[in-house]
Scaffold this motif. Structure first.
Motif, PDB file in Angstrom:
ATOM      1  N   UNK A 170      23.168  14.926  32.382  1.00 40.05           N
ATOM      2  CA  UNK A 170      22.657  13.832  31.543  1.00 40.05           C
ATOM      3  C   UNK A 170      22.867  12.485  32.225  1.00 40.05           C
ATOM      4  N   UNK A 173      20.269  11.905  35.117  1.00 36.68           N
ATOM      5  CA  UNK A 173      18.840  12.070  34.831  1.00 36.68           C
ATOM      6  C   UNK A 173      18.213  10.712  34.522  1.00 36.68           C
ATOM      7  N   UNK A 174      16.919  10.625  34.742  1.00 35.16           N
ATOM      8  CA  UNK A 174      16.182   9.442  34.298  1.00 35.16           C
ATOM      9  C   UNK A 174      16.013   8.355  35.330  1.00 35.16           C
ATOM     10  N   UNK A 208      17.996  19.735  36.427  1.00 28.92           N
ATOM     11  CA  UNK A 208      17.706  19.010  35.185  1.00 28.92           C
ATOM     12  C   UNK A 208      16.441  19.570  34.542  1.00 28.92           C
ATOM     13  N   UNK A 209      15.434  19.859  35.354  1.00 26.26           N
ATOM     14  CA  UNK A 209      14.183  20.400  34.799  1.00 26.26           C
ATOM     15  C   UNK A 209      14.439  21.741  34.118  1.00 26.26           C
ATOM     16  N   UNK A 212      16.449  21.174  30.968  1.00 29.10           N
ATOM     17  CA  UNK A 212      15.615  20.518  29.954  1.00 29.10           C
ATOM     18  C   UNK A 212      14.685  21.529  29.291  1.00 29.10           C
ATOM     19  N   UNK A 213      13.993  22.298  30.112  1.00 35.10           N
ATOM     20  CA  UNK A 213      13.033  23.261  29.571  1.00 35.10           C
ATOM     21  C   UNK A 213      13.743  24.422  28.873  1.00 35.10           C
ATOM     22  N   UNK A 217      19.832  20.471  27.648  1.00 33.89           N
ATOM     23  CA  UNK A 217      20.182  19.121  28.101  1.00 33.89           C
ATOM     24  C   UNK A 217      20.321  18.175  26.913  1.00 33.89           C
TER      25      UNK A 217
END
Lengths: 217, 112
Positions: A170, A173-174, A208-209, A212-213, A217
């Protein structure tokens, strides 16, 4: 400036301070490429001055340009303020926090697992900030955590002993994290330790992907 | 925008890029084929009008562009112009709507 055999850029800076201008401020410690504290910008390129021979660094007409590291505030002359650089390591959750206590046995780690091989490829970072200085994304986006902090996060994300995987994903990310990397690979090109932060950052994007999926996350 | 939304944008960018790689290849190959065969605009339209397959293909193409281009423009605006925050995302939403509108107008022009 008297030229000597095997003279390094750090030797030159030291000579200037001792013989020409005693007020010159610069930073160094080990002089043998272990501590990373002598990193500066030499002819526009971030490098360890102790490991840069003057013969290779000098341009035309025996001239050389030595400047502080880019992307960091200058304290004085060639000394930069590294606080933001290391604060970003903390922001990227760069601290190891294990799941075991001192009463538990040591974990048995196989050195040849895929995760451990990936960790080994990135673990030798000594925090010299050469990659951070070479990174254009840091220049354009001051919030960007930078290659070193993200590389550190990557080695911990892959560490089976660490307990803060999701929290760390977390944190990196971003827009301020791995997703801002343009894969220019300047960090990989410049890292004196031969580390590829770009590879770690790409790995973080993948982790992260999938988290997330997978709704984790 | 939350880190989840920002991460989702990255996934959408990658997914739309994969779709675009396919769409651009098919589109260019079709164009070269049609032009080399000496087809006129009327002859091309006679093949595409009423064709659900071509409509679906180009609608997918437009969708991929609508997703891909504004996400790519986002860091450009942030890094080159220092434009960040909600106003930037609102602007990019408008850009996406314009792309979708113009693109679908062309697709319907080819289909109807």
């Amino acid at each position: 400036m008297p030229r000597q055999a095997s003279q390094t850029v750090l030797d030159v800076v030291t000579y200037i301070q001792r013989a020409l201008d005693a007020t010159l401020a610069y930073r160094f410690a080990c002089r043998v490429g272990m501590c990373g504290s002598c990193a500066m910008t030499v002819n526009g390129v971030a490098r360890w001055t102790c490991r840069t021979h003057i013969d290779k660094a000098v341009k035309n007409e025996n001239q050389i340009e030595i400047a502080p590291l880019r992307n960091l505030p200058v304290v004085r002359d060639l000394v930069t303020d590294m606080r933001e650089f290391f604060d970003k390591w903390a922001r990227a959750k760069g601290q190891f926090r294990g799941t075991r206590s001192r009463n538990d046995d040591f974990p048995a780690l196989k050195p040849d697992t895929p995760a451990r091989v990936q960790i080994d490829a990135g673990i030798e970072c000594i925090g010299c900030a050469v990659c951070y200085s070479a990174c254009d994304v840091v220049s354009w986006n001051p919030d960007y955590l930078g290659p070193a902090a993200l590389n550190r996060a990557w080695t911990l994300v892959k560490d089976e002993r660490d307990s803060r995987r999701t929290e760390r994903l977390r944190a990196v990310a971003g827009d301020a994290g791995c997703h801002s990397c343009h894969t220019h690979m300047s960090c990989t090109e410049r890292c004196p330790k031969g580390i590829s932060p770009t590879a770690g950052i790409a790995g973080l994007k993948r982790e992260i992907a999938s988290a997330l999926l997978g709704g984790k996350l | 925008m939350t880190f989840r939304a920002q991460s989702l944008l990255w996934v959408a960018q990658r997914a739309s890029a994969a779709v675009l790689a396919l769409c651009v290849t098919v589109h260019l190959a079709t164009m070269v084929y049609a032009i080399r065969g000496g087809l006129s605009a009327a002859e091309i339209l006679s093949r595409t009008r009423g064709s659900v397959a071509w409509f679906a293909f180009y609608a997918l193409f437009v969708l991929a562009v609508t997703v891909h281009a504004p996400i790519g423009l986002r860091p450009v605006l942030g890094e080159w112009l220092g434009w960040r925050g909600r106003s930037r995302d609102a602007f990019l939403l408008v850009v996406a709507m314009i792309l979708a509108g113009l693109g679908m107008r062309a697709v319907f022009g080819m289909f109807l």
